[in-house]
Design a protein around this motif. Structure first.
Motif, PDB file in Angstrom:
ATOM      1  N   LEU A 314      59.840  83.198  41.220  1.00 31.25           N
ATOM      2  CA  LEU A 314      59.457  84.259  40.281  1.00 31.25           C
ATOM      3  C   LEU A 314      58.920  83.681  38.974  1.00 31.25           C
ATOM      4  O   LEU A 314      57.941  84.197  38.409  1.00 31.25           O
ATOM      5  N   THR A 315      59.544  82.614  38.488  1.00 29.50           N
ATOM      6  CA  THR A 315      59.059  81.987  37.243  1.00 29.50           C
ATOM      7  C   THR A 315      57.672  81.366  37.447  1.00 29.50           C
ATOM      8  O   THR A 315      56.824  81.415  36.558  1.00 29.50           O
ATOM      9  N   LYS A 316      57.421  80.783  38.630  1.00 29.23           N
ATOM     10  CA  LYS A 316      56.105  80.223  38.909  1.00 29.23           C
ATOM     11  C   LYS A 316      55.039  81.307  38.921  1.00 29.23           C
ATOM     12  O   LYS A 316      53.939  81.143  38.393  1.00 29.23           O
ATOM     13  N   ILE A 317      55.365  82.454  39.531  1.00 28.61           N
ATOM     14  CA  ILE A 317      54.409  83.564  39.577  1.00 28.61           C
ATOM     15  C   ILE A 317      54.113  84.075  38.173  1.00 28.61           C
ATOM     16  O   ILE A 317      52.958  84.363  37.828  1.00 28.61           O
ATOM     17  N   CYS A 318      55.173  84.168  37.349  1.00 30.85           N
ATOM     18  CA  CYS A 318      54.980  84.644  35.963  1.00 30.85           C
ATOM     19  C   CYS A 318      54.102  83.680  35.169  1.00 30.85           C
ATOM     20  O   CYS A 318      53.247  84.100  34.384  1.00 30.85           O
ATOM     21  N   ARG A 319      54.303  82.365  35.377  1.00 31.04           N
ATOM     22  CA  ARG A 319      53.484  81.382  34.672  1.00 31.04           C
ATOM     23  C   ARG A 319      52.029  81.451  35.103  1.00 31.04           C
ATOM     24  O   ARG A 319      51.113  81.316  34.278  1.00 31.04           O
ATOM     25  N   ARG A 320      51.792  81.642  36.400  1.00 32.75           N
ATOM     26  CA  ARG A 320      50.418  81.764  36.879  1.00 32.75           C
ATOM     27  C   ARG A 320      49.730  82.977  36.275  1.00 32.75           C
ATOM     28  O   ARG A 320      48.559  82.930  35.899  1.00 32.75           O
ATOM     29  N   LYS A 321      50.466  84.085  36.182  1.00 35.95           N
ATOM     30  CA  LYS A 321      49.882  85.291  35.587  1.00 35.95           C
ATOM     31  C   LYS A 321      49.543  85.074  34.115  1.00 35.95           C
ATOM     32  O   LYS A 321      48.523  85.555  33.625  1.00 35.95           O
ATOM     33  N   GLU A 322      50.406  84.327  33.407  1.00 33.32           N
ATOM     34  CA  GLU A 322      50.146  84.066  31.988  1.00 33.32           C
ATOM     35  C   GLU A 322      48.900  83.208  31.809  1.00 33.32           C
ATOM     36  O   GLU A 322      48.095  83.431  30.915  1.00 33.32           O
ATOM     37  N   SER A 325      45.776  85.370  32.652  1.00 34.21           N
ATOM     38  CA  SER A 325      45.509  86.414  31.660  1.00 34.21           C
ATOM     39  C   SER A 325      45.102  85.846  30.318  1.00 34.21           C
ATOM     40  O   SER A 325      44.400  86.499  29.547  1.00 34.21           O
TER      41      SER A 325
END
Length: 347
Positions: A314-322, A325
């Motif tokens: 989940l943290t990896k996905i959040c970092r990719r989105k950041e 964006s």
């Protein structure tokens, strides 16, 4: 079994008895309300999240390995029972008032609650028998071959819980099934035999079997170097912790159940303190379902590793989105240089 007329029974907080003081009713209702808010705000979300994580990790491990240990399957079934209990326990959100449904609707809620309650108790017995057989692998070959089929064992436990729940719900009576009433998951209008049968088959016998399996588990004649014991020590720790917390909470709850039976046999509605203690015992029992799921998630090695893997993903996905964006900014000096180069080329 003789039919009982339970139309006389009422909650002390709703009684018109002049011997009950209003101050005592208000004080007990304030305490019940605080317990309810604490349970709904803290225990229900954490218990449901823990149960959902257990289901996700179990399915993921099963799809990866196509085979799991018996105890893992038993813990999976136990987590489902806890989830059902937690979902049904949301009915306490109306406290200090009670859920308003018909006798038939209340009986239906009670049936599903009792199925999950009985099944969770019998699954703990099944886990303890599995422990004992792992401790003494050379004995009881017939029982060992039976427990070697975990799906069959879970199906047998579910059948037993279903049949006993039918017997228990039959003790609610069939009178006034269409009339609206105040409902608990263990209804107040149930016959006295309801509490006696529930105590016997839901706490007395399961606790006795657990103790009988628990004693020889630690005797000197056991084989301490059995490989399965060393490999699955984290599973045993999780289950033993669950058994201890379940026994403590169920003991308190069943004592309150039997005290309510005593009042029924005396044809007494009791006092606001009796009502308060029964409500607290009910919320404590529901809280134990939440805590048990958290124990499984924290103490079981595979589930603990699985939750960390999910959090990392989940943290990896959040970092990719950041990063997608927020594209990298071009320094201002670089923009000036590129503009100068473009001008020189134009000249």
């Amino acid at each position: 079994m003789i039919s009982h007329n339970m139309s006389w029974i009422k909650y002390p907080s709703q009684s018109l008895d002049t011997h009950i003081s209003i101050e005592e009713i208000i004080a007990s209702q304030n305490i019940i309300s605080r317990f309810m808010h604490c349970y709904i705000a803290l225990f229900v979300p954490t218990g449901l999240i823990a149960s959902i994580f257990i289901l996700i990790i179990f399915i993921k491990n099963y799809l990866r390995h196509n085979a799991l240990e018996n105890l893992d399957l038993f813990l999976f079934a136990y987590a489902i029972c806890n989830m059902i209990t937690i979902l049904l326990s949301v009915t306490v959100i109306t406290r200090p008032a009670y859920l308003k449904v018909t006798h038939l609707g209340c009986g239906t809620l009670s049936f599903f609650f009792n199925v999950s309650y009985f099944m969770s108790q019998y699954l703990l017995v099944l886990m303890m028998i599995t422990f004992l057989l792992a401790r003494y692998p050379s004995r009881a070959a017939l029982i060992t071959s039976a427990t070697g089929r975990p799906m069959l064992c879970v199906g047998f436990v579910l059948t037993c819980a279903f049949c006993i729940s039918l017997v228990v719900v039959a003790l609610l009576g069939t009178d006034n099934y269409h009339i609206e009433t105040d409902c608990q998951l263990d209804p107040l209008f149930a016959w006295p035999e309801y509490e006696i049968v529930k105590f016997t088959f839901g706490f007395g016998l399961p606790s006795l079997f657990q103790i009988l399996c628990f004693i020889p588990f630690f005797v000197k004649e056991a084989q301490p170097d059995v490989p399965s014991l060393r490999q699955n020590i984290h599973v045993y720790l999780a289950v033993l912790t669950i058994m201890a917390s379940t026994f403590a909470c169920c003991l308190f709850y069943n004592i309150m159940i039997l005290s309510r039976t005593t009042l029924k046999l005396q044809r007494s509605i009791g006092t606001p303190k009796n009502e308060l203690m029964m409500n607290i015992a009910e919320i404590v029992l529901f809280s134990e379902s939440c805590v048990s799921s958290i124990f499984v998630l924290c103490l079981h090695k595979q589930y603990r590793h699985g939750i960390w893997t999910i959090i990392k993903n989940l943290t990896k996905i959040c970092r990719r989105k950041e990063t997608t964006s927020n594209p990298p900014e071009i320094p201002e000096t670089e923009i000036v240089v590129t503009s100068l180069h473009s001008r020189n080329r134009s000249h």
